[in-house]
Scaffold this motif. Structure first.
Motif, PDB file in Angstrom:
ATOM      1  N   HIS A 186       0.817  -1.203   0.000  1.00 16.75           N
ATOM      2  CA  HIS A 186       0.000   0.000   0.000  1.00 16.75           C
ATOM      3  C   HIS A 186       0.862   1.269   0.000  1.00 16.75           C
ATOM      4  N   TYR A 187       2.164   1.102  -0.107  1.00 19.28           N
ATOM      5  CA  TYR A 187       3.085   2.226  -0.034  1.00 19.28           C
ATOM      6  C   TYR A 187       3.766   2.462  -1.371  1.00 19.28           C
ATOM      7  N   MET A 188       3.710   3.684  -1.838  1.00 20.56           N
ATOM      8  CA  MET A 188       4.533   4.127  -2.957  1.00 20.56           C
ATOM      9  C   MET A 188       5.951   4.384  -2.435  1.00 20.56           C
ATOM     10  N   PRO A 189       6.914   4.655  -3.299  1.00 15.58           N
ATOM     11  CA  PRO A 189       8.266   4.938  -2.810  1.00 15.58           C
ATOM     12  C   PRO A 189       8.284   6.081  -1.801  1.00 15.58           C
ATOM     13  N   CYS A 221      17.243  21.576  -5.275  1.00 15.49           N
ATOM     14  CA  CYS A 221      17.072  20.246  -5.853  1.00 15.49           C
ATOM     15  C   CYS A 221      17.837  20.103  -7.166  1.00 15.49           C
ATOM     16  N   ASN A 222      17.903  21.154  -7.958  1.00 17.75           N
ATOM     17  CA  ASN A 222      18.704  21.112  -9.179  1.00 17.75           C
ATOM     18  C   ASN A 222      20.182  20.945  -8.855  1.00 17.75           C
ATOM     19  N   LYS A 223      20.638  21.650  -7.850  1.00 13.29           N
ATOM     20  CA  LYS A 223      22.055  21.573  -7.480  1.00 13.29           C
ATOM     21  C   LYS A 223      22.438  20.166  -7.053  1.00 13.29           C
ATOM     22  N   TYR A 224      21.554  19.484  -6.311  1.00 10.07           N
ATOM     23  CA  TYR A 224      21.883  18.174  -5.764  1.00 10.07           C
ATOM     24  C   TYR A 224      21.205  17.027  -6.527  1.00 10.07           C
ATOM     25  N   LYS A 225      20.563  17.335  -7.651  1.00 14.51           N
ATOM     26  CA  LYS A 225      19.919  16.324  -8.515  1.00 14.51           C
ATOM     27  C   LYS A 225      18.875  15.490  -7.748  1.00 14.51           C
ATOM     28  N   ILE A 226      18.027  16.198  -7.002  1.00 11.44           N
ATOM     29  CA  ILE A 226      16.935  15.570  -6.265  1.00 11.44           C
ATOM     30  C   ILE A 226      15.642  15.847  -7.027  1.00 11.44           C
ATOM     31  N   LYS A 227      14.854  14.826  -7.278  1.00 17.31           N
ATOM     32  CA  LYS A 227      13.600  15.034  -7.983  1.00 17.31           C
ATOM     33  C   LYS A 227      12.599  15.784  -7.103  1.00 17.31           C
ATOM     34  N   ILE A 228      11.576  16.360  -7.765  1.00 20.53           N
ATOM     35  CA  ILE A 228      10.566  17.150  -7.070  1.00 20.53           C
ATOM     36  C   ILE A 228       9.189  16.603  -7.411  1.00 20.53           C
ATOM     37  N   LYS A 229       8.345  16.417  -6.384  1.00 20.82           N
ATOM     38  CA  LYS A 229       6.957  16.009  -6.616  1.00 20.82           C
ATOM     39  C   LYS A 229       6.038  16.881  -5.757  1.00 20.82           C
ATOM     40  N   PRO A 230       5.388  17.884  -6.360  1.00 23.62           N
ATOM     41  CA  PRO A 230       4.462  18.710  -5.586  1.00 23.62           C
ATOM     42  C   PRO A 230       3.095  18.052  -5.440  1.00 23.62           C
ATOM     43  N   ILE A 231       2.446  18.285  -4.317  1.00 27.09           N
ATOM     44  CA  ILE A 231       1.044  17.869  -4.124  1.00 27.09           C
ATOM     45  C   ILE A 231       0.304  18.989  -3.405  1.00 27.09           C
ATOM     46  N   SER A 232      -0.981  19.031  -3.646  1.00 26.22           N
ATOM     47  CA  SER A 232      -1.835  19.915  -2.848  1.00 26.22           C
ATOM     48  C   SER A 232      -2.760  19.010  -2.052  1.00 26.22           C
ATOM     49  N   THR A 233      -3.999  18.798  -2.529  1.00 25.05           N
ATOM     50  CA  THR A 233      -4.896  17.907  -1.792  1.00 25.05           C
ATOM     51  C   THR A 233      -4.638  16.449  -2.112  1.00 25.05           C
ATOM     52  N   GLY A 234      -3.997  16.138  -3.234  1.00 25.55           N
ATOM     53  CA  GLY A 234      -3.626  14.764  -3.555  1.00 25.55           C
ATOM     54  C   GLY A 234      -4.795  13.948  -4.070  1.00 25.55           C
ATOM     55  N   TRP A 235      -4.532  13.068  -5.046  1.00 22.92           N
ATOM     56  CA  TRP A 235      -5.569  12.181  -5.581  1.00 22.92           C
ATOM     57  C   TRP A 235      -4.837  11.105  -6.364  1.00 22.92           C
ATOM     58  N   TYR A 236      -5.103   9.853  -6.049  1.00 23.50           N
ATOM     59  CA  TYR A 236      -4.471   8.711  -6.705  1.00 23.50           C
ATOM     60  C   TYR A 236      -3.027   8.500  -6.214  1.00 23.50           C
ATOM     61  N   HIS A 237      -2.487   7.383  -6.679  1.00 26.70           N
ATOM     62  CA  HIS A 237      -1.121   7.019  -6.304  1.00 26.70           C
ATOM     63  C   HIS A 237      -0.070   7.859  -7.009  1.00 26.70           C
ATOM     64  N   TRP A 238      -0.447   8.627  -8.043  1.00 36.60           N
ATOM     65  CA  TRP A 238       0.581   9.423  -8.710  1.00 36.60           C
ATOM     66  C   TRP A 238       0.875  10.722  -7.961  1.00 36.60           C
ATOM     67  N   ALA A 239       0.253  10.936  -6.808  1.00 30.90           N
ATOM     68  CA  ALA A 239       0.619  12.069  -5.965  1.00 30.90           C
ATOM     69  C   ALA A 239       1.960  11.845  -5.283  1.00 30.90           C
ATOM     70  N   ALA A 240       2.444  10.605  -5.292  1.00 34.42           N
ATOM     71  CA  ALA A 240       3.689  10.236  -4.604  1.00 34.42           C
ATOM     72  C   ALA A 240       4.843  10.117  -5.602  1.00 34.42           C
ATOM     73  N   PRO A 241       6.075  10.002  -5.108  1.00 35.16           N
ATOM     74  CA  PRO A 241       7.181   9.669  -6.001  1.00 35.16           C
ATOM     75  C   PRO A 241       6.906   8.377  -6.756  1.00 35.16           C
ATOM     76  N   MET A 242       7.427   8.267  -7.971  1.00 37.00           N
ATOM     77  CA  MET A 242       7.090   7.159  -8.854  1.00 37.00           C
ATOM     78  C   MET A 242       8.007   5.951  -8.699  1.00 37.00           C
ATOM     79  N   LYS A 243       9.303   6.198  -8.497  1.00 43.71           N
ATOM     80  CA  LYS A 243      10.268   5.106  -8.577  1.00 43.71           C
ATOM     81  C   LYS A 243      11.098   5.005  -7.315  1.00 43.71           C
ATOM     82  N   ASP A 244      11.462   3.761  -6.979  1.00 38.03           N
ATOM     83  CA  ASP A 244      12.402   3.532  -5.889  1.00 38.03           C
ATOM     84  C   ASP A 244      13.791   4.009  -6.316  1.00 38.03           C
TER      85      ASP A 244
END
Length: 554
Positions: free
Chosen positions: A45-48, A69-92
């Motif tokens: 039940h957990y996304m990455p 995040c650009n400097k350290y090559k960290i991905k960004i995933k914004p959410i507000s109220t959230g809906w579905y599993h794509w509100a979370a990071p996609m990959k391990d």
């Protein structure tokens, strides 16, 4: 992948120590997502888990965090109220900052004269609607319900809802947006970008609104939208909704210049013809096939139980076998909800006459039991506010949607028999809720004025049962196979399933379809605004050569 603590300290300096965390307990609370079990290993039940959660309070802070995040090559995933599993990071193994925008929650302005509002990402539809109604205005609430973010539906995902036929789709109602690109640049679109205010979504040259959205929006995969202006519609009702009744079956009295109907049809041809006539005559303040989400065999039993405080869900199974309920249910088997509104009593009476003539010409009819005061007032409450989205989960605690390809009524009715037949067959496993093959629901039109919409099949499954989860996945795969066999574009099931797929498998899946949600220019646009690939593939793109991924995706 280990990231220097310098990155975390740099973010702390921007938002403050209380607004960033990498505590595993907090991170897991963000990773726990509806539908994750359909795409994650071992039916988890957990996304990455995100690398950190950050709560910025302004566009300046979003921009500063994005630059870190650009400097350290960290991905960004914004959410507000959230809906579905794509509100979370996609990959391990892809460190990702989850930008939680809940501190950006202001209605900045409501321009009554020009009928638009300027809002931040955590303003929900219910909040804006309440303030707009005080001014004789209203906002389109998307199908996901009134607790969803206005900015998300307008800037980042599908913006259709029950009122879109009258008020327009939120992607069309978008009049301007403030966007922090994955590279950390602030872009202001339309007239806003020229310093002329928020009144117009377009400006000279290509439409930035179009390229950021593609067909179904970026879904958090292409930077962060920090403000938007949204067009409002007129509201001929009271300044405050005078809700009555006992929970959960709240009711909204129907004013003398309103009507709330459930319209039935003898067959799908008559249903489609009725839709066309409604478009042609400009009827409908709210126009939606909503109550059928419970399933064609169970809908009447559920809703009559729902509005009766003496009954519980335990009574539905018995009630569904009652001959009187079965007779009502058959009348409502092919049906939809229609709310009429006018500025005057004379106006609503004219609409009534037009509707009666449409029904006479098409063979459709008002479902009598659904149009009686108790059910009509419940329908009015449900459809005006769209605050009952918890009903999606009412049978087993989990639901998934398949189909929903959009087109004209004739196109939609063409795939309805296949969607019903496939669902009936998959329900025979006894691992999905057996509610009848038709749990198809959707907007009367996702465009203002009518003509274009789709129906989504609501498939209820038990997220605590691996066998039920597997049956749900099988249904989605069956739906994909049915689409391919009929030469139809793939439906919503692909959007759900592909979250767990590799890039190459996604492209291979698209290759089977005669049409794709993804356009060739999107890769080039992503490369231009996201050079470090901080956004995920919820902003979809195609390889330069079909089936051959460029180096950054390998």
């Amino acid at each position: 992948m280990e990231i220097s603590r310098d990155a975390y300290r740099a973010i702390e300096d921007i938002v403050g120590t209380e607004n960033v965390t990498d505590d595993p307990a907090f991170l897991d609370s963000y990773a726990f997502e509806w539908l994750a079990e359909l795409v994650r290993p071992n039916r988890s039940h957990y996304m990455p888990r995100p690398w950190a959660v950050v709560m910025p309070a302004s566009t300046r802070e979003v921009q500063a965090v994005t630059k870190v995040c650009n400097k350290y090559k960290i991905k960004i995933k914004p959410i507000s109220t959230g809906w579905y599993h794509w509100a979370a990071p996609m990959k391990d193994n892809e460190p990702t900052v989850q930008l939680d925008l809940r501190r950006m929650n202001r209605i900045i302005d409501i321009d009554e004269k020009n009928r638009f509002a300027i809002v931040e990402p955590y303003v929900i539809c219910a909040q804006l609607q309440a303030e707009a109604m005080k001014r004789g205005l209203n906002c389109n609430i998307i199908g996901a319900g009134s607790s969803t973010s206005v900015v998300a539906s307008a800037c980042a995902y599908f913006g259709g809802g029950p009122s879109s036929h009258y008020m327009g789709n939120n992607s069309d109602n978008l009049l301007g947006q403030e966007w922090v690109t994955p590279a950390g640049k602030v872009v202001r679109t339309g007239s806003l970008g020229s310093g002329a205010g928020w009144f117009c979504s377009e400006g000279p040259g290509p439409s930035v609104r179009g390229v950021t959205r593609g067909n179904l929006g970026s879904r958090g995969g292409l930077g962060t939208y920090t403000k938007c202006a949204i067009k409002l519609a007129d509201w001929p009702g009271p300044t405050e909704l005078e809700v009555k009744g006992r929970p959960p079956g709240y009711r909204l009295p129907i004013g003398e210049n309103f009507r709330a109907y459930t319209i039935g049809a003898p067959n799908w041809d008559a249903w489609a013809n009725c839709y066309y006539a409604i478009y042609d005559n400009g009827l409908g303040y709210i126009f939606h096939r909503q109550l059928n989400l419970a399933g064609a065999n169970l809908a009447t039993a559920l809703w009559l139980t729902y509005i009766d405080p003496t009954k519980t869900l335990n009574d539905v199974e018995t009630l569904a076998k009652d001959p009187e309920i079965i007779a009502i249910n058959e009348k409502a088997r092919i049906s939809f909800q229609l709310i009429l509104a006018a500025q005057s009593v004379d106006g609503i009476q004219l609409q009534d006459k037009i509707l009666d003539q449409i029904l006479s010409q098409t063979g459709c009819y008002k479902v009598e039991r659904y149009c009686q005061q108790d059910m009509a007032e419940f329908t009015n409450m449900y459809m005006q506010r769209l605050g009952h989205k918890h009903c999606n989960f009412i049978w087993a605690g989990g639901y998934m949607g398949s189909w929903m390809q959009a087109g004209t009524p004739d196109f939609v009715k063409g795939y309805v028999p296949t969607a019903i037949k496939g669902f009936e067959e998959d329900q025979q496993s006894h691992l999905l809720v057996e509610c009848g093959g038709d749990a198809l629901m959707g907007c009367g039109s996702t465009l203002g004025g009518g003509g274009y919409f789709g129906l989504e099949q609501f498939v209820s499954y038990d997220p605590a049962s691996d066998a039920s989860i597997d049956a749900c996945i099988k249904h989605m795969e069956d739906a994909i196979a049915d689409c391919v066999a009929q030469g139809l574009p793939l439906g919503k099931e692909l959007l759900y399933l592909q979250i767990g797929w590799s890039d190459q498998r996604i492209w291979d899946g698209m290759a089977k379809a005669p049409q794709t949600f993804v356009l060739d220019f999107q890769r080039q646009f992503k490369e231009a605004v996201d050079p470090n690939s901080l956004g995920d593939r919820n902003y979809p793109w195609l390889p330069e050569k079909w089936g051959q991924a460029p180096a950054q995706a390998k």
